[in-house]
Design a protein around this motif. Structure first.
Motif, PDB file in Angstrom:
ATOM      1  N   LEU A 287      41.310  45.103  50.554  1.00 53.19           N
ATOM      2  CA  LEU A 287      40.503  44.740  49.390  1.00 53.19           C
ATOM      3  C   LEU A 287      41.421  44.556  48.191  1.00 53.19           C
ATOM      4  CD1 LEU A 287      37.567  47.260  49.870  1.00 53.19           C
ATOM      5  CD2 LEU A 287      37.367  44.776  49.971  1.00 53.19           C
ATOM      6  N   ASP A 288      41.311  43.435  47.526  1.00 58.27           N
ATOM      7  CA  ASP A 288      42.157  43.185  46.355  1.00 58.27           C
ATOM      8  C   ASP A 288      41.493  42.135  45.471  1.00 58.27           C
ATOM      9  OD1 ASP A 288      44.257  43.291  44.587  1.00 58.27           O
ATOM     10  OD2 ASP A 288      45.815  42.850  46.057  1.00 58.27           O
ATOM     11  N   ALA A 289      42.023  41.999  44.255  1.00 60.76           N
ATOM     12  CA  ALA A 289      41.477  41.028  43.308  1.00 60.76           C
ATOM     13  C   ALA A 289      42.073  39.647  43.527  1.00 60.76           C
ATOM     14  CB  ALA A 289      41.730  41.494  41.875  1.00 60.76           C
TER      15      ALA A 289
ATOM     16  N   LEU B  93      31.310  52.202  28.083  1.00 61.94           N
ATOM     17  CA  LEU B  93      31.413  50.741  28.136  1.00 61.94           C
ATOM     18  C   LEU B  93      32.656  50.277  28.894  1.00 61.94           C
ATOM     19  CD1 LEU B  93      29.953  49.725  24.653  1.00 61.94           C
ATOM     20  CD2 LEU B  93      28.829  49.969  26.876  1.00 61.94           C
ATOM     21  N   PRO B  94      33.817  50.922  28.712  1.00 64.03           N
ATOM     22  CA  PRO B  94      34.972  50.506  29.527  1.00 64.03           C
ATOM     23  C   PRO B  94      34.739  50.702  31.027  1.00 64.03           C
ATOM     24  CG  PRO B  94      35.701  51.822  27.669  1.00 64.03           C
ATOM     25  CD  PRO B  94      34.203  51.908  27.692  1.00 64.03           C
ATOM     26  N   LEU B  95      34.035  51.792  31.382  1.00 64.03           N
ATOM     27  CA  LEU B  95      33.754  52.022  32.801  1.00 64.03           C
ATOM     28  C   LEU B  95      32.791  50.956  33.333  1.00 64.03           C
ATOM     29  CD1 LEU B  95      34.096  53.705  35.330  1.00 64.03           C
ATOM     30  CD2 LEU B  95      32.394  55.306  34.473  1.00 64.03           C
ATOM     31  N   ALA B  96      31.774  50.628  32.531  1.00 60.43           N
ATOM     32  CA  ALA B  96      30.827  49.580  32.935  1.00 60.43           C
ATOM     33  C   ALA B  96      31.564  48.261  33.133  1.00 60.43           C
ATOM     34  CB  ALA B  96      29.727  49.432  31.883  1.00 60.43           C
TER      35      ALA B  96
ATOM     36  N   ALA C 184      34.758  47.825  33.792  1.00 57.66           N
ATOM     37  CA  ALA C 184      35.662  47.905  34.938  1.00 57.66           C
ATOM     38  C   ALA C 184      34.898  47.742  36.247  1.00 57.66           C
ATOM     39  CB  ALA C 184      36.407  49.244  34.922  1.00 57.66           C
ATOM     40  N   LEU C 185      33.676  48.299  36.307  1.00 59.09           N
ATOM     41  CA  LEU C 185      32.851  48.156  37.508  1.00 59.09           C
ATOM     42  C   LEU C 185      32.481  46.690  37.723  1.00 59.09           C
ATOM     43  CD1 LEU C 185      30.582  51.270  36.993  1.00 59.09           C
ATOM     44  CD2 LEU C 185      31.899  50.825  39.062  1.00 59.09           C
ATOM     45  N   GLN C 186      32.075  46.026  36.639  1.00 59.04           N
ATOM     46  CA  GLN C 186      31.688  44.620  36.764  1.00 59.04           C
ATOM     47  C   GLN C 186      32.875  43.754  37.151  1.00 59.04           C
ATOM     48  OE1 GLN C 186      29.865  44.410  32.911  1.00 59.04           O
ATOM     49  NE2 GLN C 186      27.823  44.143  33.790  1.00 59.04           N
ATOM     50  N   GLU C 187      34.029  44.053  36.543  1.00 60.32           N
ATOM     51  CA  GLU C 187      35.213  43.261  36.847  1.00 60.32           C
ATOM     52  C   GLU C 187      35.604  43.430  38.308  1.00 60.32           C
ATOM     53  OE1 GLU C 187      38.762  44.374  34.795  1.00 60.32           O
ATOM     54  OE2 GLU C 187      39.888  42.715  35.702  1.00 60.32           O
ATOM     55  N   ALA C 188      35.578  44.692  38.775  1.00 53.86           N
ATOM     56  CA  ALA C 188      35.950  44.944  40.167  1.00 53.86           C
ATOM     57  C   ALA C 188      34.957  44.296  41.121  1.00 53.86           C
ATOM     58  CB  ALA C 188      36.045  46.443  40.424  1.00 53.86           C
ATOM     59  N   ALA C 189      33.662  44.405  40.804  1.00 53.75           N
ATOM     60  CA  ALA C 189      32.639  43.815  41.679  1.00 53.75           C
ATOM     61  C   ALA C 189      32.822  42.309  41.758  1.00 53.75           C
ATOM     62  CB  ALA C 189      31.243  44.167  41.168  1.00 53.75           C
TER      63      ALA C 189
ATOM     64  N   VAL D 163      37.051  41.675  43.281  1.00 52.70           N
ATOM     65  CA  VAL D 163      37.621  42.243  44.505  1.00 52.70           C
ATOM     66  C   VAL D 163      36.925  41.681  45.747  1.00 52.70           C
ATOM     67  CG1 VAL D 163      38.025  44.364  45.789  1.00 52.70           C
ATOM     68  CG2 VAL D 163      38.342  44.330  43.316  1.00 52.70           C
TER      69      VAL D 163
END
Lengths: 200, 200
Positions: A63-65, A41-44, A46-51, A54
């Motif tokens: 590329l940055d947030a 769940l943390p990886l999921a 983190a992927l959503q947050e980055a998508a 970023v």
């Protein structure tokens, strides 16, 4: 196990990542399945947050947030010094070297006659516009392009285009890598290092 | 790039996966960031789906999105034949070999005097209860345990415990390399060892 159950689906997606095959994807999924709450769940998330967060910096293409990126908005860095790189991966590599204290400009590739990549496909015009419109005058542009035919072509082209701006244009030194054994180096590097030899 | 921005956070999580280092994690994240919609969001969704759906089978201990697992509920498989494995990773390895048409039983480890693992820490009692209560009589239990001291100890112990049930106990043929983990063996060796299993 039928194909495309959630486990097989996840393994298939992970196996597509560079550096990951089906075998390592299986091991990773199995390890994560042992502790879904702590690992999956943390990886999921983190992927959503980055998508979501970023995006390419509107000034340099990193590329940055945040936009402009953390480098472009850092007042500690030298805004009169711009290092031109082929892509974000080269920018990150230079950052890890902690050797460049200026800004960057991501070209998005190199000129390639065979690949059909022309100047209009790269961020050349944005580089010129950026130099023209800079609040703090740009003193120097470092061309950190690959030591390939396309890289050299691109460096020549950029040098020509940058000449009217009066900005000093430099390129990375070529030679023997630090810690590199001479007998495993390619002949091109050895010849370049010999030609560019310096008095000790 | 400051630490713990979304990109660094994601790289850090990916780098923890087995088979992944920081270098390959960076490459994977960079590749995914180039196409977040196609690469990152599907992976995030697959992780969440797997975390929510996958659980240990209440009969055999396999991990699957259905419970009992797809193997236990498959009427095509031989329900009179149970293959005992150390973990899910070994179960998957045997499935990839397409050599076992019966069911499985995941022990959850092997007996280990040094590691402090006793029979009560493994799914031994559930195996006996399963054999006692089986709708279709269990004819044979195959011990597919690692060819290590702990694996041999566990096989001996299980053979003793299974004797009163009258079920035939077999083990994988020699040919499994000493000290070799089942889940990294090639399928051909696994299939051959399974086919040449011998009565204990």
């Amino acid at each position: 196990m039928p194909e495309q159950n959630p486990i097989e689906h996840l393994i298939g997606l992970l196996a597509r990542l560079p550096g990951f095959g089906r075998r390592s994807a299986r091991r990773a999924v199995l390890k994560m399945l042992m502790q879904p709450e702590q690992a999956m769940l943390p990886l999921a998330a983190a992927l959503q947050e980055a998508a979501a967060a970023v995006q390419p910096c509107r000034i340099c293409g990193n590329l940055d947030a945040v936009n402009p990126c953390g480098i472009c908005r850092d007042p500690q860095r030298d805004h009169g010094l711009i290092c031109v790189v082929e892509g974000v991966s080269e920018l990150w590599a230079l950052e890890r070297a902690h050797a460049h204290r200026g800004l960057y400009h991501v070209l998005g590739g190199t000129l390639s006659a065979l690949g059909g990549v022309g100047p209009e496909d790269l961020a050349v015009q944005p580089l010129l516009a950026r130099i023209e419109g800079a609040a703090e005058p740009v003193r120097e542009v470092i061309l950190a392009l690959p030591a390939t035919v396309d890289g050299a072509t691109t460096a020549h082209y950029l040098t020509d285009r940058l000449r009217p701006t009066g900005v000093q244009v430099t390129r990375l030194a070529q030679g023997v890598p630090i810690g590199g054994a001479l007998d495993v180096l390619d002949e091109g590097t050895l010849a370049a290092a010999l030609k560019a030899r310096r008095v000790v």
